[in-house]
Design an enzyme around this catalytic site. Sequence first.
Site, PDB file in Angstrom:
ATOM      1  N   SER A   1       0.829  -1.208   0.000  1.00 48.31           N
ATOM      2  CA  SER A   1       0.000   0.000   0.000  1.00 48.31           C
ATOM      3  C   SER A   1       0.860   1.254   0.000  1.00 48.31           C
ATOM      4  O   SER A   1       0.362   2.355  -0.284  1.00 48.31           O
ATOM      5  CB  SER A   1      -0.931  -0.001   1.219  1.00 48.31           C
ATOM      6  OG  SER A   1      -0.220  -0.319   2.403  1.00 48.31           O
TER       7      SER A   1
ATOM      8  N   GLU B   1      -0.330 -12.639  -1.472  1.00 50.80           N
ATOM      9  CA  GLU B   1      -1.760 -12.628  -1.723  1.00 50.80           C
ATOM     10  C   GLU B   1      -2.160 -13.865  -2.515  1.00 50.80           C
ATOM     11  O   GLU B   1      -1.443 -14.291  -3.424  1.00 50.80           O
ATOM     12  CB  GLU B   1      -2.167 -11.374  -2.500  1.00 50.80           C
ATOM     13  CG  GLU B   1      -1.964 -10.076  -1.726  1.00 50.80           C
ATOM     14  CD  GLU B   1      -2.443  -8.859  -2.495  1.00 50.80           C
ATOM     15  OE1 GLU B   1      -3.098  -9.027  -3.548  1.00 50.80           O
ATOM     16  OE2 GLU B   1      -2.178  -7.731  -2.034  1.00 50.80           O
TER      17      GLU B   1
ATOM     18  N   GLU C   1      -9.356  -9.903   4.080  1.00 49.63           N
ATOM     19  CA  GLU C   1      -9.701  -8.532   3.687  1.00 49.63           C
ATOM     20  C   GLU C   1     -11.058  -8.467   3.005  1.00 49.63           C
ATOM     21  O   GLU C   1     -11.337  -9.206   2.061  1.00 49.63           O
ATOM     22  CB  GLU C   1      -8.635  -7.932   2.763  1.00 49.63           C
ATOM     23  CG  GLU C   1      -8.965  -6.500   2.359  1.00 49.63           C
ATOM     24  CD  GLU C   1      -7.821  -5.745   1.699  1.00 49.63           C
ATOM     25  OE1 GLU C   1      -8.024  -4.580   1.309  1.00 49.63           O
ATOM     26  OE2 GLU C   1      -6.717  -6.322   1.573  1.00 49.63           O
TER      27      GLU C   1
ATOM     28  N   ASP D   1       5.473  -7.158   2.551  1.00 52.82           N
ATOM     29  CA  ASP D   1       4.702  -7.624   1.403  1.00 52.82           C
ATOM     30  C   ASP D   1       5.599  -7.965   0.225  1.00 52.82           C
ATOM     31  O   ASP D   1       6.556  -7.232  -0.069  1.00 52.82           O
ATOM     32  CB  ASP D   1       3.740  -6.525   0.934  1.00 52.82           C
ATOM     33  CG  ASP D   1       2.334  -6.710   1.457  1.00 52.82           C
ATOM     34  OD1 ASP D   1       1.972  -7.836   1.842  1.00 52.82           O
ATOM     35  OD2 ASP D   1       1.577  -5.715   1.475  1.00 52.82           O
TER      36      ASP D   1
END
Length: 277
Positions: A50, A120, A186, A88
């Site tokens: 992010s 992810e 999420e 990440d």
Amino acid sequence: MSATIKRTVPTPSDILARKGGTPLVCLTAYTTPIAQLVDEQCDIVLVGDSVGMVLHGLPSTLGVTMDMMVMHGQAVARGLSRSMMVVDMPFGSYEESPEQAFRNAARLMAETGCSAVKLEGGVEIAPTIRHLTARSIPVMAHIGLTPQAINTLGGYKVQGRGEDAKRILADADAVVEAGAFSVVLEKVPANLADEITARIPIPTIGIGASAGCDGQILVVDDMLGLFTAFKPKFAKRYATLGQDAATAIESYADEVRAREFPAAEHIFGDTAPEPKK
């Protein structure tokens, strides 16, 4: 002589042992000053991709690179002394093959000193998670809304409603079987998040999920009100630092234009003041 490491941080095993206990407190951080601020309160600090949106002005996380994650990971590491740091893996750094994922994950761990990486994906990425965990790289999984997949998911939509819940449940089972020590949920319905939390033996970390998850995470710029381009429904603003900063900058500009700043106490004379006795 070997160097003595002074940092004492939770390990993945410590986080796993927190399943069903006091909720884990997690926030993102991208810089040393913010890392220093969150370190005292957080169990896990995530150097999230992010960063591309909140610090670099990118329209999504897809443009974030390995070099960016390494740089911000190193900055955050300098500010932490008690929190576990997870970094990440950016888009394109692990999807090609488990071997590619290992090379990039190993680089992140070696160059930032992070304790784990986050990937992810669920069923489709489980073989990669298994490959990494078998080679001593702890993995935090991330299912539900996966921002790196927004082009295939059709945007930032809630995932797992109706029949789609079966897909998210399968993803949760897959990342557990592959060896992940925790999983971010999420933007999934609260009931589904509660079902997953009760179903799997690893901690669930919610972001737009349920208060019943084993922990919560927010983007620090969202919760501090520093990022003001938009506010996700699941984000609570605990401060309005962005607006406070804008007000302060306006006051500074007004004083400069009016020649009110700098004042006498901010400037230097021709001679040094006499030392105080």
